[in-house]
Design a protein around this motif. Sequence first.
Motif, short mmCIF file in Angstrom:
data_model
loop_
_atom_site.label_atom_id
_atom_site.label_comp_id
_atom_site.label_asym_id
_atom_site.label_seq_id
_atom_site.Cartn_x
_atom_site.Cartn_y
_atom_site.Cartn_z
N LEU A 299 0.88 -1.15 0.00
CA LEU A 299 0.00 0.00 0.00
C LEU A 299 0.92 1.21 0.00
N ILE A 301 1.81 5.41 -0.52
CA ILE A 301 1.39 6.81 -0.53
C ILE A 301 2.63 7.63 -0.91
N ARG A 312 4.90 -9.99 4.23
CA ARG A 312 3.73 -9.44 4.91
C ARG A 312 3.30 -8.15 4.19
N MET A 313 2.24 -7.53 4.69
CA MET A 313 1.77 -6.25 4.14
C MET A 313 2.83 -5.18 4.36
N ILE A 317 5.28 5.31 2.78
CA ILE A 317 4.84 6.70 2.82
C ILE A 317 6.01 7.61 2.46
N TRP B 15 -0.20 3.02 13.88
CA TRP B 15 -0.27 1.79 13.11
C TRP B 15 1.11 1.54 12.52
N ALA B 330 2.60 -6.71 9.52
CA ALA B 330 2.64 -5.51 8.67
C ALA B 330 3.92 -4.74 8.91
N LYS B 341 0.78 10.78 7.81
CA LYS B 341 -0.04 10.12 6.79
C LYS B 341 -0.35 8.66 7.12
N VAL B 342 0.13 8.19 8.26
CA VAL B 342 -0.19 6.83 8.67
C VAL B 342 -1.71 6.66 8.74
N ASN B 344 -3.85 7.83 6.80
CA ASN B 344 -4.35 7.55 5.45
C ASN B 344 -4.18 6.07 5.09
N VAL B 345 -3.08 5.51 5.56
CA VAL B 345 -2.86 4.08 5.33
C VAL B 345 -3.98 3.28 6.00
N GLN B 348 -7.19 3.59 4.14
CA GLN B 348 -7.23 2.76 2.93
C GLN B 348 -7.46 1.29 3.27
N LEU B 349 -6.81 0.83 4.33
CA LEU B 349 -7.01 -0.57 4.74
C LEU B 349 -8.47 -0.79 5.14
N ARG B 354 -9.83 -4.64 5.15
CA ARG B 354 -8.76 -5.46 5.72
C ARG B 354 -8.78 -5.38 7.24
N LEU B 357 -5.99 -6.22 9.67
CA LEU B 357 -4.79 -5.36 9.76
C LEU B 357 -5.07 -4.05 10.48
#
Lengths: 358, 358
Positions: A299, A301, A312-313, A317, B15, B330, B341-342, B344-345, B348-349, B354, B357
């Motif tokens: 994922l 950004i 793993r995921m 950023i 996260w 992760a 911006k975490v 935003n992650v 999105q998840l 998801r 996660l």
Amino acid sequence: MYAVILAGGSGTRLWPRSRQKQPKQFADIIGNGETLIQSTASRLQGLVPEDQLYVVVGEQYAALTAEQLPLLTPKQIVTEPSGRNTAPAIGLACIHLYQRDPSAVAAFLPADHVIPDRASFQRALSCAAEVAATGYLVTLGITPTFPHTGYGYIKSSHELAASATAAQPVYAVERFLEKPDQRTAEGFLAAGGYFWNGGIFVCRVDQMLAEIERQLPEVYGCLQQITAGLGSTDAATILTEAWQTMPSISIDYGVMEGACQVAMTPLNAGWSDVGSWDALADVVPSNAEQNCIAKGETLTIDSQGNIIYSERMVALIGVSDLAIIDTGDALLVGHKSQMQKVKNVVEQLRNQGRVELL
Amino acid sequence: MYAVILAGGSGTRLWPRSRQKQPKQFADIIGNGETLIQSTASRLQGLVPEDQLYVVVGEQYAALTAEQLPLLTPKQIVTEPSGRNTAPAIGLACIHLYQRDPSAVAAFLPADHVIPDRASFQRALSCAAEVAATGYLVTLGITPTFPHTGYGYIKSSHELAASATAAQPVYAVERFLEKPDQRTAEGFLAAGGYFWNGGIFVCRVDQMLAEIERQLPEVYGCLQQITAGLGSTDAATILTEAWQTMPSISIDYGVMEGACQVAMTPLNAGWSDVGSWDALADVVPSNAEQNCIAKGETLTIDSQGNIIYSERMVALIGVSDLAIIDTGDALLVGHKSQMQKVKNVVEQLRNQGRVELL
């Protein structure tokens, strides 16, 4: 055609995925669900009958080889007591093949290369086999895509007459060249007629043994001792003893450079030896954000030009041009232009006695 | 002194370590072997008797709280049916404390802050308690170290008379200020007398309830219903019902800004709310290469200014100013300047469904 996969290496340049217990060739490096040696074997399907496929590998990896290539019978896994570079490994394979079929034509292939275009590869290899049957050592010359300074080069000369009936051109080899500096490499590409030496070649087994006898008499002497024991109950003991005096020498330096009849046919099939993690970008297509995801869910950004190999995921950023290699017990994050320093990491771990991470 | 740890948050800004099942306060974020709520509790040792320590927490985290703070009896874990911001949480704690001791003085502390200098913290808190006993709401004003735009500020005015006998100065509060822009924040630091509002304060429980009655009558009404049920077999049902009409409002906005007697005493103890991963560098000392290793073994080559929180060996090659957060399922790699911006992650998840996660 016979084929011999050379699986003797235990490179550290793809740490942390490549480990002593599972070197690069036994790992899925490009994320296609196959290990590199499995891909090397399946790439030969249709060209080499299953029972004519051999692997030369260190004793400690014989079980791993059998597990990953269940099609092989025990006789098709030729083990070396220790690594002595490529000439002894190839010689050892040749005496086994010679016993079975003295006029066998065999392809010798490193286990850890990636060659995406299988059709072009098979065409080049079968063309090489055709010419090899007439008495040439035929090497595949990788069509260079940029002036790489990390490979040896092959300078081609005139096209061979034998080439007339072949599926693609075959050239005489003018000479083999050591790894060049940047300027020399640029000169090679500008001049044309220069190819990367990928270490893949085809020849008659009897001819290879004759070249080893002529050019590497010490190696040949050891091979003779081993041959004498083949099939006997003492075979393993004789091999181990002979191997102790076996010189360590490469096939390029020991045989190819001085061989009598060497030819070359081009291979233009997206070849890579995946010599460092940044090479993944050459063989795994990048996505719309120019990130190359060999393995793992990602994922991103504001992140471009990264290479990801993860179990793993991974969320990114605001990062660019990183290589992120994530395995169960170790994580590597580096600028992709500096991935040749992975060997320094491994060296430091070794100095620290961190054997479980090597 | 009593203490109430406010553990209601479930932030996503840390996260992948902070998760719905284990929010930030229940995780070891700075790699000291304690979760943040455990550190918050142990930071009070010697100042607050064990049986006078309370936690307000969402119902779903009551078991986790009991597990991480085994010193607490069930009565010391006050559960909220759902999150309604800080004013209702504090009100709920106050009605429990009031039943036990109407004149109780209590400190209210977020569960997820890091305060490295325990001695300075205890001095500030006990000084605040002393003045709170005389009828003030005393907030700790964090001595600002740079013009942060992510915090509210407190403007102090004259020193209180009550301060004369205290271990450190206590000031009247001129006003509470919202998060400023950069220029305004710079002005605050240049002017002096401005402090960060860290959300830690001390007051008499009866006084807090009186302020809630005066300023937040709706909240007070709900608290009265809950109080009526306390100790009865219907307590849980009554709480759940009352909570459905409980407004959501912060203690700062709802009570502190309009309170009658508000004081402030400085806290200069390396405080951080660890609001994003880059804040780790403020509370975890960096090593000689200027890398901040909160958790994990690290091997670095030509790499500076990185923040690492990992559960495995991390090797860095030629990278700078990254935050690398590595958990079981992760991995987050980002430029440390962009860690806000975490969220935003996480968004999105969530959009991708998801849940495992999140």
